[in-house]
Design a protein around this motif. Structure first.
Motif, PDB file in Angstrom:
ATOM      1  N   GLY A   1       0.607  -1.312  -0.455  1.00  0.00           N
ATOM      2  CA  GLY A   1      -0.345   0.009   0.113  1.00  0.00           C
ATOM      3  C   GLY A   1       1.754   0.848  -0.079  1.00  0.00           C
ATOM      4  O   GLY A   1       2.162   1.228  -0.017  1.00  0.00           O
TER       5      GLY A   1
ATOM      6  N   LEU B   1      -3.494  -5.983   0.720  1.00  0.00           N
ATOM      7  CA  LEU B   1      -3.076  -4.183  -0.527  1.00  0.00           C
ATOM      8  C   LEU B   1      -4.441  -3.252   0.759  1.00  0.00           C
ATOM      9  O   LEU B   1      -5.464  -3.250   1.184  1.00  0.00           O
ATOM     10  CB  LEU B   1      -3.647  -4.084  -1.221  1.00  0.00           C
ATOM     11  CG  LEU B   1      -3.457  -3.128  -2.076  1.00  0.00           C
ATOM     12  CD1 LEU B   1      -2.153  -2.163  -2.157  1.00  0.00           C
ATOM     13  CD2 LEU B   1      -4.105  -2.730  -3.444  1.00  0.00           C
TER      14      LEU B   1
ATOM     15  N   GLN C   1      -5.670   0.006   1.339  1.00  0.00           N
ATOM     16  CA  GLN C   1      -6.200   1.131   1.089  1.00  0.00           C
ATOM     17  C   GLN C   1      -7.065   1.904   1.842  1.00  0.00           C
ATOM     18  O   GLN C   1      -8.254   2.203   2.816  1.00  0.00           O
ATOM     19  CB  GLN C   1      -7.377   0.908   0.326  1.00  0.00           C
ATOM     20  CG  GLN C   1      -6.311  -0.469  -0.595  1.00  0.00           C
ATOM     21  CD  GLN C   1      -7.624  -0.994  -1.774  1.00  0.00           C
ATOM     22  OE1 GLN C   1      -8.915  -1.262  -2.006  1.00  0.00           O
ATOM     23  NE2 GLN C   1      -7.164   0.012  -3.110  1.00  0.00           N
TER      24      GLN C   1
ATOM     25  N   ARG D   1      -3.759  -0.701  -7.302  1.00  0.00           N
ATOM     26  CA  ARG D   1      -5.323  -1.390  -7.437  1.00  0.00           C
ATOM     27  C   ARG D   1      -4.895  -2.297  -8.658  1.00  0.00           C
ATOM     28  O   ARG D   1      -6.040  -3.360  -8.863  1.00  0.00           O
ATOM     29  CB  ARG D   1      -6.795   0.006  -7.962  1.00  0.00           C
ATOM     30  CG  ARG D   1      -6.080   0.508  -6.439  1.00  0.00           C
ATOM     31  CD  ARG D   1      -7.536   0.934  -6.516  1.00  0.00           C
ATOM     32  NE  ARG D   1      -6.966   2.698  -7.267  1.00  0.00           N
ATOM     33  CZ  ARG D   1      -7.133   3.826  -6.944  1.00  0.00           C
ATOM     34  NH1 ARG D   1      -6.489   3.760  -5.278  1.00  0.00           N
ATOM     35  NH2 ARG D   1      -6.697   4.795  -7.505  1.00  0.00           N
TER      36      ARG D   1
ATOM     37  N   ALA E   1      -3.734  -5.448  -8.198  1.00  0.00           N
ATOM     38  CA  ALA E   1      -5.219  -6.347  -7.637  1.00  0.00           C
ATOM     39  C   ALA E   1      -5.768  -7.207  -8.404  1.00  0.00           C
ATOM     40  O   ALA E   1      -6.253  -8.267  -8.209  1.00  0.00           O
ATOM     41  CB  ALA E   1      -5.022  -5.384  -6.437  1.00  0.00           C
TER      42      ALA E   1
ATOM     43  N   PRO F   1      -6.133 -11.109  -8.440  1.00  0.00           N
ATOM     44  CA  PRO F   1      -7.257 -11.665  -7.381  1.00  0.00           C
ATOM     45  C   PRO F   1      -7.101 -12.884  -6.323  1.00  0.00           C
ATOM     46  O   PRO F   1      -7.610 -12.384  -5.257  1.00  0.00           O
ATOM     47  CB  PRO F   1      -8.947 -11.209  -8.241  1.00  0.00           C
ATOM     48  CG  PRO F   1      -8.486 -11.687  -9.269  1.00  0.00           C
ATOM     49  CD  PRO F   1      -7.354 -11.578  -9.968  1.00  0.00           C
TER      50      PRO F   1
ATOM     51  N   PHE G   1      -4.195 -11.223  -4.095  1.00  0.00           N
ATOM     52  CA  PHE G   1      -4.233  -9.988  -3.285  1.00  0.00           C
ATOM     53  C   PHE G   1      -5.452  -9.720  -3.093  1.00  0.00           C
ATOM     54  O   PHE G   1      -5.966 -10.614  -2.865  1.00  0.00           O
ATOM     55  CB  PHE G   1      -4.599  -8.501  -4.611  1.00  0.00           C
ATOM     56  CG  PHE G   1      -3.084  -8.691  -4.850  1.00  0.00           C
ATOM     57  CD1 PHE G   1      -2.504  -7.026  -3.908  1.00  0.00           C
ATOM     58  CD2 PHE G   1      -2.578  -8.744  -5.528  1.00  0.00           C
ATOM     59  CE1 PHE G   1      -1.129  -6.326  -4.299  1.00  0.00           C
ATOM     60  CE2 PHE G   1      -1.324  -8.266  -6.315  1.00  0.00           C
ATOM     61  CZ  PHE G   1      -0.962  -7.672  -5.575  1.00  0.00           C
TER      62      PHE G   1
ATOM     63  N   LEU H   1      -8.145  -7.262  -0.532  1.00  0.00           N
ATOM     64  CA  LEU H   1      -8.074  -5.939  -0.428  1.00  0.00           C
ATOM     65  C   LEU H   1      -8.518  -5.676   0.384  1.00  0.00           C
ATOM     66  O   LEU H   1      -9.431  -6.158   1.384  1.00  0.00           O
ATOM     67  CB  LEU H   1      -9.365  -5.186  -1.746  1.00  0.00           C
ATOM     68  CG  LEU H   1      -8.471  -5.320  -2.856  1.00  0.00           C
ATOM     69  CD1 LEU H   1      -9.560  -4.670  -3.676  1.00  0.00           C
ATOM     70  CD2 LEU H   1      -7.242  -4.913  -2.985  1.00  0.00           C
TER      71      LEU H   1
ATOM     72  N   ASP I   1      -9.679  -2.575   3.343  1.00  0.00           N
ATOM     73  CA  ASP I   1     -10.009  -1.051   3.980  1.00  0.00           C
ATOM     74  C   ASP I   1      -9.316  -0.655   5.631  1.00  0.00           C
ATOM     75  O   ASP I   1      -9.671  -1.664   6.493  1.00  0.00           O
ATOM     76  CB  ASP I   1     -11.444  -1.539   4.368  1.00  0.00           C
ATOM     77  CG  ASP I   1     -12.303  -0.078   4.574  1.00  0.00           C
ATOM     78  OD1 ASP I   1     -11.340   1.225   5.015  1.00  0.00           O
ATOM     79  OD2 ASP I   1     -13.131   0.281   4.879  1.00  0.00           O
TER      80      ASP I   1
END
Ligand code: TMP
Length: 217
Positions: free
Chosen positions: A17, A140, A142, A179, A182, A186, A189, A191, A193
């Motif tokens: 990130g 990752l 974000q 992004r 990722a 998929p 990775f 994602l 929050d």
């Protein structure tokens, strides 16, 4: 829990990130959680992780040097090569888990996405330097850029390093590139929050870890 402690095969986990998104905190919290389950866990970071790679880190982040994009990409790859050969590979070979704060996806996002190298060029360097080793799972993290700007200001003030201090447009390209990486991978990775307290973010990470730790999912 017993199930986890009984697992022998370690996994290679990376956190990725932009700056100030909480990767180091989350890496440390995951390491503590895995150790709490009796697992052999190695916590490390890039650039760095071995004495040689930490020395290269100092060169890379030093504001006195104006590394061109080629030299910069080569130095990151050289640091990674030493780190993989002397720390990551030996740990994985003995069955340990490795949790790394940044890995090759940072070179793909910063040196390719931010600095204009092609993804293929970065991956070729990675093949040469580190036999193309990839993490089993990459988190990752974000968060919206205004929240990050605030955190970075609190952390660094006016003392950002050579890469952290690059313009906002550079960091926007880096975020966009993360992004994209990722989206094209998929399977690897996850994602996450990164909004919320460290504990809230840690719970998201642990939920995503369930399939890897044998706790369902
Ligand atoms: P850090 O902020 O996670 O300590 O990382 C140091 C800086 O190095 C950060 O600005 C991201 C940058 N970086 C790259 O540009 N390429 C890489 O391959 C890695 C590992 C880090």
């Amino acid at each position: 829990m017993e199930e986890m402690a009984g697992m022998t095969r370690g996994r290679f986990i990376s956190f990725e990130g932009g700056e100030g998104v909480g990767k180091s905190t989350q890496a440390r919290m995951l390491v503590d959680a895995l150790k709490g389950r009796g697992l052999d866990v190695v916590q490390t970071r890039e650039p760095g992780g071995t004495p040689g790679a930490e020395a290269i880190r100092e060169l890379l982040l030093d504001n006195r040097f104006n590394w061109g994009t080629r030299a910069e990409a080569l130095l990151f790859a050289a640091a990674r090569s030493d780190h993989v050969a002397n720390l990551i590979h030996p740990a994985l070979d003995r069955g340990a888990w490795v949790v790394c704060d940044r890995f090759v996806d940072s070179s793909r996002a910063y040196q390719a996405g931010g600095g204009g190298w092609s993804d293929d060029a970065i991956l070729s360097l990675h093949t040469l330097g580190s036999n193309a080793l990839m993490p089993d799972v990459t988190f990752l993290l974000q968060a919206p850029t205004d929240a990050i700007a605030q955190r970075l200001h609190e952390r660094d003030g006016d003392n950002s390093d050579r890469i952290g201090g690059k313009p906002a447009s550079y960091h926007a390209r880096v975020a966009e590139h993360f992004r994209r990486l990722a989206a094209i991978d998929p399977e690897r990775f996850v994602l996450i929050d990164a909004n919320g307290t460290p504990n809230e973010v840690h719970e998201r990470v642990m939920r995503a870890m369930a399939p890897f730790t044998g706790e369902g999912g």
